[in-house]
Design a protein around this motif. Structure first.
Motif, PDB file in Angstrom:
ATOM      1  N   VAL A 149       0.867  -1.181   0.000  1.00  0.00           N
ATOM      2  CA  VAL A 149       0.000   0.000   0.000  1.00  0.00           C
ATOM      3  C   VAL A 149       0.897   1.221   0.000  1.00  0.00           C
ATOM      4  O   VAL A 149       1.764   1.378   0.861  1.00  0.00           O
ATOM      5  N   VAL A 150       0.665   2.112  -0.976  1.00  0.00           N
ATOM      6  CA  VAL A 150       1.460   3.326  -1.102  1.00  0.00           C
ATOM      7  C   VAL A 150       0.542   4.516  -0.872  1.00  0.00           C
ATOM      8  O   VAL A 150      -0.469   4.675  -1.560  1.00  0.00           O
ATOM      9  N   PHE A 151       0.882   5.342   0.103  1.00  0.00           N
ATOM     10  CA  PHE A 151       0.113   6.540   0.418  1.00  0.00           C
ATOM     11  C   PHE A 151       0.804   7.716  -0.255  1.00  0.00           C
ATOM     12  O   PHE A 151       2.003   7.928  -0.051  1.00  0.00           O
ATOM     13  N   ARG A 152       0.051   8.475  -1.030  1.00  0.00           N
ATOM     14  CA  ARG A 152       0.645   9.623  -1.724  1.00  0.00           C
ATOM     15  C   ARG A 152       0.070  10.909  -1.177  1.00  0.00           C
ATOM     16  O   ARG A 152      -1.152  11.040  -1.012  1.00  0.00           O
ATOM     17  N   ALA A 153       0.935  11.865  -0.949  1.00  0.00           N
ATOM     18  CA  ALA A 153       0.524  13.149  -0.378  1.00  0.00           C
ATOM     19  C   ALA A 153      -0.129  14.051  -1.419  1.00  0.00           C
ATOM     20  O   ALA A 153      -0.881  14.937  -1.090  1.00  0.00           O
ATOM     21  N   GLN A 154       0.156  13.851  -2.705  1.00  0.00           N
ATOM     22  CA  GLN A 154      -0.451  14.700  -3.729  1.00  0.00           C
ATOM     23  C   GLN A 154      -0.890  13.920  -4.921  1.00  0.00           C
ATOM     24  O   GLN A 154      -0.604  12.842  -5.136  1.00  0.00           O
TER      25      GLN A 154
END
Length: 154
Positions: A149-154
């Motif tokens: 799971v990759v969380f992206r800020a933008q």
């Protein structure tokens, strides 16, 4: 007189609405559309019904599938168990009965904080999660693989 949902195209919508309100699934048959079969549905009414179903699918309020796909999904939910989350990894317990079904399962992920987007990756393949109505991130995953799971800020 043969259905508690009535007759005609509006009965098709009432049937779907009942399944949605109960959080269930339904199988409905129709004998014909604009033909000489028993209690046919008028073509324009059927088109309107299909347009409504397409809208419900597009807004993720309805999943339409074959009976075999629904049964396979429900069995996988029972056999594959609850996904494990370890750090940024989502996986299911290895289970031969689960693997044999070869179907994806929908997983809702909750996060600490407010990432702009969430991506689930298996190898080089990335799949964007969509945000659910309660703020969770929803994605379809293969229970036979481990997902990052990759969380992206933008």
């Amino acid at each position: 007189p043969y259905s508690s949902y009535g007759t005609g195209p509006e009965s098709l919508n009432r049937y779907v609405d009942a399944a949605l309100s109960m959080g269930g699934w339904a199988l409905r048959e129709c004998h014909g559309v604009a033909d000489a079969s028993w209690e046919p549905v008028p073509l324009e009414g059927y088109r309107a019904h299909l347009d409504r179903m397409q809208s419900l699918v597009a807004t993720h309020q309805l999943w339409m599938a074959t009976p075999s796909s629904v049964v396979r999904y429900r069995l996988a939910r029972q056999r594959c168990g609850t996904p494990r989350v370890e750090g940024h990894r989502v996986s299911f317990a290895e289970n031969e009965a689960c693997s044999a079904l070869q179907t994806e399962l929908t997983v809702a992920l909750t996060t600490a904080g407010q990432p702009a987007s969430v991506v689930v990756r298996v190898g080089a393949e990335e799949r964007a999660a969509r945000q659910g109505s309660s703020g969770e991130w929803i994605v379809a995953v293969d229970p036979r693989a481990s997902h990052e799971v990759v969380f992206r800020a933008q």
